[in-house]
Scaffold this motif. Structure first.
Motif, PDB file in Angstrom:
ATOM      1  N   LEU A  47      -4.994  47.784 -27.767  1.00  0.00           N
ATOM      2  CA  LEU A  47      -3.936  46.811 -27.993  1.00  0.00           C
ATOM      3  C   LEU A  47      -4.238  45.486 -27.302  1.00  0.00           C
ATOM      4  O   LEU A  47      -4.884  45.457 -26.252  1.00  0.00           O
ATOM      5  N   PRO A  48      -3.761  44.377 -27.847  1.00  0.00           N
ATOM      6  CA  PRO A  48      -3.859  43.092 -27.148  1.00  0.00           C
ATOM      7  C   PRO A  48      -2.802  43.041 -26.046  1.00  0.00           C
ATOM      8  O   PRO A  48      -1.643  43.400 -26.267  1.00  0.00           O
ATOM      9  N   LEU A  49      -3.180  42.594 -24.862  1.00  0.00           N
ATOM     10  CA  LEU A  49      -2.299  42.635 -23.708  1.00  0.00           C
ATOM     11  C   LEU A  49      -1.934  41.225 -23.245  1.00  0.00           C
ATOM     12  O   LEU A  49      -2.754  40.312 -23.304  1.00  0.00           O
ATOM     13  N   LEU A  50      -0.717  41.076 -22.745  1.00  0.00           N
ATOM     14  CA  LEU A  50      -0.293  39.795 -22.204  1.00  0.00           C
ATOM     15  C   LEU A  50      -1.160  39.372 -21.027  1.00  0.00           C
ATOM     16  O   LEU A  50      -1.315  38.186 -20.747  1.00  0.00           O
ATOM     17  N   SER A  51      -1.739  40.330 -20.337  1.00  0.00           N
ATOM     18  CA  SER A  51      -2.589  40.040 -19.184  1.00  0.00           C
ATOM     19  C   SER A  51      -3.998  39.629 -19.586  1.00  0.00           C
ATOM     20  O   SER A  51      -4.802  39.274 -18.713  1.00  0.00           O
ATOM     21  N   ASP A  52      -4.314  39.636 -20.885  1.00  0.00           N
ATOM     22  CA  ASP A  52      -5.656  39.246 -21.323  1.00  0.00           C
ATOM     23  C   ASP A  52      -5.952  37.786 -21.005  1.00  0.00           C
ATOM     24  O   ASP A  52      -7.093  37.419 -20.723  1.00  0.00           O
ATOM     25  N   GLY A  53      -4.942  36.924 -21.085  1.00  0.00           N
ATOM     26  CA  GLY A  53      -5.146  35.500 -20.853  1.00  0.00           C
ATOM     27  C   GLY A  53      -4.022  34.709 -21.477  1.00  0.00           C
ATOM     28  O   GLY A  53      -3.447  35.112 -22.501  1.00  0.00           O
ATOM     29  N   LEU A  54      -3.682  33.567 -20.892  1.00  0.00           N
ATOM     30  CA  LEU A  54      -2.540  32.784 -21.353  1.00  0.00           C
ATOM     31  C   LEU A  54      -2.607  32.403 -22.829  1.00  0.00           C
ATOM     32  O   LEU A  54      -1.641  32.598 -23.566  1.00  0.00           O
ATOM     33  N   PRO A  55      -3.724  31.849 -23.346  1.00  0.00           N
ATOM     34  CA  PRO A  55      -3.720  31.448 -24.766  1.00  0.00           C
ATOM     35  C   PRO A  55      -3.647  32.625 -25.721  1.00  0.00           C
ATOM     36  O   PRO A  55      -3.269  32.455 -26.878  1.00  0.00           O
ATOM     37  N   LEU A  56      -3.995  33.831 -25.254  1.00  0.00           N
ATOM     38  CA  LEU A  56      -3.993  35.001 -26.118  1.00  0.00           C
ATOM     39  C   LEU A  56      -2.623  35.676 -26.179  1.00  0.00           C
ATOM     40  O   LEU A  56      -2.468  36.715 -26.810  1.00  0.00           O
ATOM     41  N   ARG A  57      -1.623  35.062 -25.558  1.00  0.00           N
ATOM     42  CA  ARG A  57      -0.261  35.588 -25.638  1.00  0.00           C
ATOM     43  C   ARG A  57       0.441  35.172 -26.928  1.00  0.00           C
ATOM     44  O   ARG A  57       1.497  35.696 -27.261  1.00  0.00           O
ATOM     45  N   GLU A  58      -0.097  34.189 -27.623  1.00  0.00           N
ATOM     46  CA  GLU A  58       0.474  33.778 -28.907  1.00  0.00           C
ATOM     47  C   GLU A  58       0.335  34.938 -29.889  1.00  0.00           C
ATOM     48  O   GLU A  58      -0.715  35.570 -29.959  1.00  0.00           O
TER      49      GLU A  58
END
Length: 392
Positions: A163-174
């Protein structure tokens, strides 16, 4: 000439600050990463929402919401591309004739390349969607690594997660950026970080402005070499950058320093029929770039339906009416939709800011979802469960 989207340096500095420790693991993780690593999923999700809610005061105070400004990326994270103002540029070049899907053009071109580097504007979710399509086209051809811009070491430590995680990086939270990471992982690609370390970011910041872009590209090329090519010289990589200049510079550094044949691609606006994106060779050059990329992908402006861009319907999303319980808030409200069973720390499939009196739909693929709504004071109303069925 086409005028590609660009991102101002303040956001580069912010995102670099969230990148964490080095690709080689030699720098101490930064405070933000240390803190995030210790938070629960719920706390990480609350932190992400609070960052966005904290931006609303800036918007109301007149923050620069033009597409090239850092604040545009925050509006995109809240599903409000309709509030992003167009750049003050000359009239757009016509897109030209579309003969074939641009992702297919790039797929065939990429057969002779080891790296494909794509400029992807953080304030333009449609760019993320196109890159996701391209990733799926390239994966069967042996491209096995994806390096998204802004993906920090805390994300890489959990890169085996599906899964994509909010903790992956700020721009990847979109949300569309989250879907990009989700689709890359589903296609079997390994996701890696090539972000500058804290020390490297400081090294770049100390240089004159005119020299910073070149040094940043050199550092990222070195980090990518350490992460991927040092142990797997024949690996094929897809790289995402935040600006056209970065894509061109990084491709050049990989070619010059490591002998890696890299294809640079810039996504840009053009005037044409909605939905008819085109791939073009930039024979006339590109405004604002000293060196032209290998390819331009031109995207015509999209119509809006009920405040949401129509390309999402063509991509398979369904417009879902907001539950009545979420439409009575007297404060700005952020609504997030996650698939049933996925933790709070997952990037939602859609996120939408509603200001008092606004009526806008969520845009979701078919499936079962849990909807949650929040104001700056905390959770608003009880979570809602919905099933999205049918066609867009």
């Amino acid at each position: 000439m086409l005028s590609p989207s660009r991102l101002a340096l303040p956001l580069l500095a912010l995102l670099a600050g969230l990148a964490g420790c080095s690709a080689s693991g030699t720098d101490r993780p930064r405070t933000e990463e240390d803190r995030t690593a210790l938070l629960s999923d719920a706390a990480i999700a609350a932190d992400a929402r609070n960052v966005l809610l904290g931006q609303l005061d800036l918007y109301e105070a007149g923050a620069d919401a033009r597409r090239s400004a850092p604040f545009a990326a925050m509006l995109a994270q809240m599903g409000r591309e309709d509030l992003i103002e167009p750049e003050e540029t000359a009239a757009l070049t016509r897109c030209g004739q579309r003969w074939v899907d641009p992702a297919l053009v790039l797929r065939e071109t990429a057969r002779s390349y080891q790296a494909v580097i794509v400029a992807d504007d953080p304030g333009t979710p449609a760019h993320h969607a196109f890159l996701a399509q391209l990733v799926e086209e390239l994966a069967p051809m042996g491209f096995s690594v994806f390096a998204p811009d802004g993906f920090g070491l805390s994300g890489q430590a959990q890169a085996d997660a599906a899964l994509p995680l909010l903790s992956d990086g700020l721009p990847l939270r979109e949300p569309m950026a989250g879907r990009l990471v989700r689709r890359a992982k589903a296609a079997g690609l390994r996701v890696v970080s090539f972000e500058p370390t804290a020390t490297q970011a400081l090294q770049v910041a100390r240089l004159p402005m005119a020299e910073q872009g070149g040094m940043d590209a050199e550092i990222r090329a070195d980090n990518l070499y350490v992460q991927v090519f040092q142990q797997h010289p024949d690996a094929r990589v897809i790289v995402q950058t935040r600006s056209p200049a970065a894509a061109v510079a990084l491709a050049g550094r990989l070619r010059d320093r490591a002998g890696i044949k890299a294809l640079s691609v810039v996504q840009a606006d053009c005037a044409g029929r909605p939905g008819a994106s085109v791939a073009m060779r930039p024979f006339g050059g590109v405004a604002g770039l000293v060196e032209a990329p290998d390819f331009l992908v031109g995207h015509p402006a999209e119509p809006w339906k009920r405040g949401r861009p129509d390309w999402r319907r063509r991509a398979g999303d369904v417009a879902v009416d907001m539950p009545d319980a979420f439409q009575t808030s007297r404060l700005p409200l952020i609504v997030e939709a996650r698939r049933v069973g996925e933790p709070a720390g997952t990037v939602p499939e859609d996120r939408l800011l509603l200001r008092p009196g606004e009526v806008l739909p969520l845009m979701l693929p078919p499936g079962d979802y849990r909807l949650e709504a929040w104001t700056k004071n905390g959770e608003y109303a009880a979570p809602q469960s919905i099933r999205v069925a049918g066609t867009p």
